[in-house]
Design a protein around this motif. Sequence first.
Motif, PDB file in Angstrom:
ATOM      1  N   THR A   1       0.852  -1.292   0.177  1.00 18.99           N
ATOM      2  CA  THR A   1      -0.088  -0.020  -0.155  1.00 18.99           C
ATOM      3  C   THR A   1       0.804   1.335   0.207  1.00 18.99           C
TER       4      THR A   1
ATOM      5  N   PHE B   1      -3.820   2.909   0.196  1.00 17.47           N
ATOM      6  CA  PHE B   1      -4.315   2.473  -1.041  1.00 17.47           C
ATOM      7  C   PHE B   1      -3.243   1.959  -1.655  1.00 17.47           C
TER       8      PHE B   1
ATOM      9  N   TYR C   1      -4.911   0.514  -7.484  1.00 25.78           N
ATOM     10  CA  TYR C   1      -6.299   1.081  -6.763  1.00 25.78           C
ATOM     11  C   TYR C   1      -6.379   2.714  -7.699  1.00 25.78           C
TER      12      TYR C   1
ATOM     13  N   ASN D   1      -6.789   3.039 -11.224  1.00 22.27           N
ATOM     14  CA  ASN D   1      -8.034   2.636 -11.617  1.00 22.27           C
ATOM     15  C   ASN D   1      -9.100   3.812 -11.200  1.00 22.27           C
TER      16      ASN D   1
END
Length: 253
Positions: free
Chosen positions: A207, A226, A230, A233
Motif C-alpha cells: 500500500t 491504498f 487502485y 483505476n
Amino acid sequence: MKAVARSIMELSAEIKRRNKDVIRSSGYEEPTQFNPYFEALGLYDMASAQAVDAFCTQLDASPHQRETIKMYAQAVHNLTMDIACKIVEGMGLVRVSFEGWPCQLKINKYNFTPETIDSCGVRIHSDLGFLTILQDDESVGGLEIMDKSGAFVAVEPLPGSLLVNLRDIATVWSNGRICNVKHRVVCKEARTRISIASFMLGPKEETVEAPMELVDSSHPRLFVPFTYQYYRNLRSSIKLVAGEVLDLLRTDS
C-alpha cells in the motif's frame, strides 16, 4: 538518446503499434480526442534487461539504437533511485526502500503544425507516480507548470539539463510535505517536439502510505492507505487527471 528517440518516433504506425501495454498507457499511445497532437512509445520497467530487449525488438531497433536505449535506461534508473534516496535522507528517514517500484520510460512526440499554435499538446494534468525525470526538447518549448496562484509559468528548455517533477504518490507518501505539480504542454511553434520522460511509479503490491515518522499530532495522516493500482483505476474511471482524485482519498473526506 535524443537522436534515437526522434528516429523511432518516425517509424510507421504499424511498427509502433507493436509496442503493447503492460499496464494501461505503458505502450504505444496514438493521438486521441483529448490529446490529438500527441503520441508516445513506452517501456514499462526500464530496470529490467528483458523488458528493454523486448521493447527494442518490438521496434526493430538497430544494434546502435538498442545499445543506446539500454545505456540510457540504466543510467536514468540509477539517477531516479538516487534522487528518491536523497528525498528520504532529506526527511530524516531511515530503512525506507523503493526497490521494486517500477520505473517507466516514455518517448513523447508532439505533432505541431501552423494550425495548432496556442493549442494544448497535452492537457493540464499531474503525474501518477512518485517522481518524473524529463529530458525536454532543447529546441522547442511549450512546457508550462501551474504555480500556487493557479497561473501557468513557462519552463524554457535548458540545454544539457534534466527536469525533476514530483507526482501524486509523492504527495501521499510524504503526508502532504511534497506537492504534486500540475502542468501542460502548449504549442508555441509549428515544429515536431520530442521529449523523453522517466517515471518512478508506485509499489506493485504494497500500500501507498506515509511512513510513521511523518505522522504525529502536528501532522495527522492526510490520506487513507491504498494501492497504486487502485489509484490508477480510480483516476481512470472518473477521468480526473490533475490531482483531484487525491481529495477523494483524504482521511476527512
